[in-house]
Every structure is written in structure tokens, then in C-alpha cells.
Design a protein around this motif. Structure first.
Motif, short mmCIF file in Angstrom:
data_model
loop_
_atom_site.label_atom_id
_atom_site.label_comp_id
_atom_site.label_asym_id
_atom_site.label_seq_id
_atom_site.Cartn_x
_atom_site.Cartn_y
_atom_site.Cartn_z
N GLY A 106 0.79 -1.22 0.00
CA GLY A 106 0.00 0.00 0.00
C GLY A 106 0.82 1.28 0.00
N PRO A 107 0.20 2.37 0.42
CA PRO A 107 0.76 3.71 0.27
C PRO A 107 2.10 3.92 0.97
N ASN A 108 2.94 4.65 0.28
CA ASN A 108 4.27 5.09 0.77
C ASN A 108 5.32 3.97 0.82
N LEU A 109 4.92 2.76 0.51
CA LEU A 109 5.90 1.67 0.53
C LEU A 109 6.80 1.73 -0.70
N ASN A 110 6.42 2.52 -1.69
CA ASN A 110 7.32 2.77 -2.82
C ASN A 110 8.53 3.60 -2.38
N LEU A 166 14.30 4.98 1.56
CA LEU A 166 14.43 6.40 1.89
C LEU A 166 13.66 6.70 3.17
N ARG A 167 12.54 6.00 3.32
CA ARG A 167 11.57 6.28 4.38
C ARG A 167 12.03 5.67 5.71
N ASP A 168 12.30 6.51 6.67
CA ASP A 168 12.61 6.11 8.05
C ASP A 168 13.24 4.71 8.18
N ILE A 184 -0.33 -9.17 1.98
CA ILE A 184 -0.62 -7.74 1.83
C ILE A 184 -0.02 -6.93 2.97
N ASN A 185 0.69 -5.86 2.60
CA ASN A 185 1.08 -4.83 3.55
C ASN A 185 0.26 -3.60 3.16
N PRO A 186 -0.86 -3.37 3.85
CA PRO A 186 -1.73 -2.28 3.41
C PRO A 186 -1.25 -0.89 3.82
N GLY A 187 -0.04 -0.79 4.46
CA GLY A 187 0.44 0.51 4.92
C GLY A 187 -0.57 1.12 5.88
N ALA A 188 -0.73 2.43 5.82
CA ALA A 188 -1.65 3.11 6.76
C ALA A 188 -3.10 2.68 6.56
N PHE A 189 -3.46 2.14 5.38
CA PHE A 189 -4.84 1.67 5.18
C PHE A 189 -5.20 0.56 6.19
N THR A 190 -4.17 -0.12 6.70
CA THR A 190 -4.37 -1.15 7.72
C THR A 190 -5.31 -0.68 8.82
N HIS A 191 -5.13 0.58 9.18
CA HIS A 191 -5.75 1.06 10.41
C HIS A 191 -7.16 1.62 10.21
N TYR A 192 -7.58 1.79 8.95
CA TYR A 192 -8.93 2.38 8.78
C TYR A 192 -9.67 2.00 7.51
N HIS A 207 3.71 -6.50 8.11
CA HIS A 207 4.24 -5.15 8.36
C HIS A 207 5.72 -5.25 8.64
N LEU A 208 6.46 -4.29 8.12
CA LEU A 208 7.90 -4.24 8.37
C LEU A 208 8.18 -3.85 9.82
N SER A 209 7.45 -2.85 10.30
CA SER A 209 7.70 -2.32 11.65
C SER A 209 6.79 -3.03 12.65
N ASP A 210 7.08 -2.81 13.94
CA ASP A 210 6.25 -3.39 15.00
C ASP A 210 5.10 -2.43 15.29
N ILE A 211 3.99 -2.65 14.61
CA ILE A 211 2.85 -1.73 14.73
C ILE A 211 2.28 -1.71 16.15
N HIS A 212 2.58 -2.75 16.93
CA HIS A 212 2.02 -2.81 18.28
C HIS A 212 2.85 -2.05 19.30
N SER A 213 4.03 -1.59 18.91
CA SER A 213 4.82 -0.81 19.87
C SER A 213 5.01 0.62 19.38
N ARG A 214 4.15 1.06 18.49
CA ARG A 214 4.26 2.44 17.97
C ARG A 214 3.06 3.27 18.45
N GLU A 215 2.66 4.26 17.67
CA GLU A 215 1.54 5.11 18.09
C GLU A 215 0.28 4.27 18.27
N PHE A 217 -2.72 4.62 17.24
CA PHE A 217 -3.58 4.40 16.07
C PHE A 217 -3.08 3.25 15.21
N ARG A 218 -1.79 2.90 15.35
CA ARG A 218 -1.24 1.80 14.53
C ARG A 218 -1.51 0.43 15.15
N LYS A 219 -1.90 0.41 16.41
CA LYS A 219 -2.10 -0.88 17.09
C LYS A 219 -3.33 -1.59 16.56
C1 DQA Z 1 3.51 -0.37 7.87
C2 DQA Z 1 2.97 0.17 9.20
C3 DQA Z 1 1.90 1.21 8.98
O1 DQA Z 1 1.42 1.71 10.22
C4 DQA Z 1 2.44 2.36 8.17
O2 DQA Z 1 1.43 3.30 7.90
C5 DQA Z 1 3.11 1.92 6.91
C6 DQA Z 1 3.99 0.76 6.96
C7 DQA Z 1 4.69 -1.33 8.08
O3 DQA Z 1 5.02 -2.07 7.14
O4 DQA Z 1 5.32 -1.33 9.14
O5 DQA Z 1 2.99 2.55 5.87
O6 DQA Z 1 2.48 -1.10 7.22
#
Ligand code: DQA
Length: 143
Positions: free
Chosen positions: A8-12, A16-18, A72-80, A99-107, A109-111
Motif C-alpha cells: 500500500g501507500p508510501n511503501l514505494n 528512503l523512508r525512516d 498484503i502490507n496495506p500501509g496506513a490503510f491497515t488502520h482504517y 508489516h515491516l515495523s512493529d505496529i504494536h509498539s508504535r503510536e 492508532f497503529r495498534k
Molecule cells: C507499515 C505500518 C503502517 O502503520 C504504516 O502506515 C506503513 C507501513 C509497516 O510495514 O510497518 O505505511 O504497514
């Protein structure tokens, strides 16, 4: 067997991204790495990335005749995105959420994932290994 890998979004912007959160690999690096891992087993992946919810939904619909499973890695769409959730539920193809990152230990809204309940598993926090775990889970489910 054929599998869709949908990003999903921003994974392109991976690479570069964080990098501390998402790793140094670009999406193409991850694609080549995963393709290499499964080569000997005779499976194939069709990779897709979009920043647009409707395009992701259209692609999920294409799995009906074209894929045995979806990673599927839906990026931020995961959350809504209830629309992406409904698309996954509608096609009835085994799907894993990664998900690449640990969504459960972040903000906070990502949990929450609105996708999780329509997937057979969720893998997070392992960077590119989350994709490999997701693939292995699909294989174990399908065989
Ligand atoms: C992500 C986690 C999402 O919260 C975030 O919006 C992303 C990437 C991940 O792979 O860790 O875009 O899906």
C-alpha cells in the motif's frame, strides 16, 4: 502456485523512508530477496504497489482467477480501510497481513488493524522477514 504480494501507500519510498523503522531495503530489494527465497519451490509472486485505495481493491479482486494466496502490507490503510477489509473478505482467497515495523509498539492508532480479522495471520516487526513468514504461512495453509 501463484501469489499476489500487495503493498500500500508510501511503501514505494522504502529505502528512503525512516530506515530505523522500515529497514534500508527498497521495495525492489525485498521483491528480489523474496523471489530468490522461493525460486526452488516453483512458486511465483506477482508484486503490486499502489498509493490509491481503489487500485488496491481492484487488484485484490483480480486474485479471484489469478492467485492462490495474497500477502498484503496495506500501509496506513491497515488502520482504517473497511473497503480493503471487505475486498479481502469478498474474494475468499487466503490472505496474510504483513508489516515491516512493529505496529504494536508504535503510536496507538497503529495498534488497531481493521484488516486482521479477515486474514489468516498477521506478521509485524521483522522487516522483510515478515513477508517470508507470511509466505510460509500461506504455503502451510494451502498444502
Ligand atoms: C507499515 C505500518 C503502517 O502503520 C504504516 O502506515 C506503513 C507501513 C509497516 O510495514 O510497518 O505505511 O504497514
Amino acid at each position: 502456485m501463484k501469489f499476489f504480494v500487495i503493498n500500500g501507500p508510501n511503501l514505494n519510498l522504502l529505502g528512503l523512508r525512516d530506515p530505523k523503522l522500515y529497514g534500508k531495503d527498497t521495495l525492489l530489494d525485498i521483491e528480489e530477496w523474496l523471489n530468490e527465497h522461493q525460486k526452488t519451490e516453483g512458486h511465483s509472486f506477482l508484486w503490486f504497489q499502489s498509493n490509491h485505495e481503489g487500485e488496491i481493491i481492484d487488484h485484490i479482486h483480480k486474485s479471484i482467477d489469478n492467485a492462490k494466496g495474497i500477502i498484503i502490507n496495506p500501509g496506513a490503510f491497515t488502520h482504517y480501510s473497511y473497503a480493503i477489509r471487505d475486498a479481502i473478505a469478498s474474494v475468499n482467497i487466503p490472505t496474510v497481513e504483513v508489516h515491516l515495523s512493529d505496529i504494536h509498539s508504535r503510536e496507538d492508532f497503529r495498534k488497531k488493524s481493521v484488516i486482521k480479522d479477515v486474514c489468516i495471520a498477521q506478521y509485524f516487526g521483522l522487516k522483510k522477514l515478515s513477508y517470508l513468514k507470511g509466505f510460509k504461512k500461506l504455503i502451510n495453509t494451502l498444502i
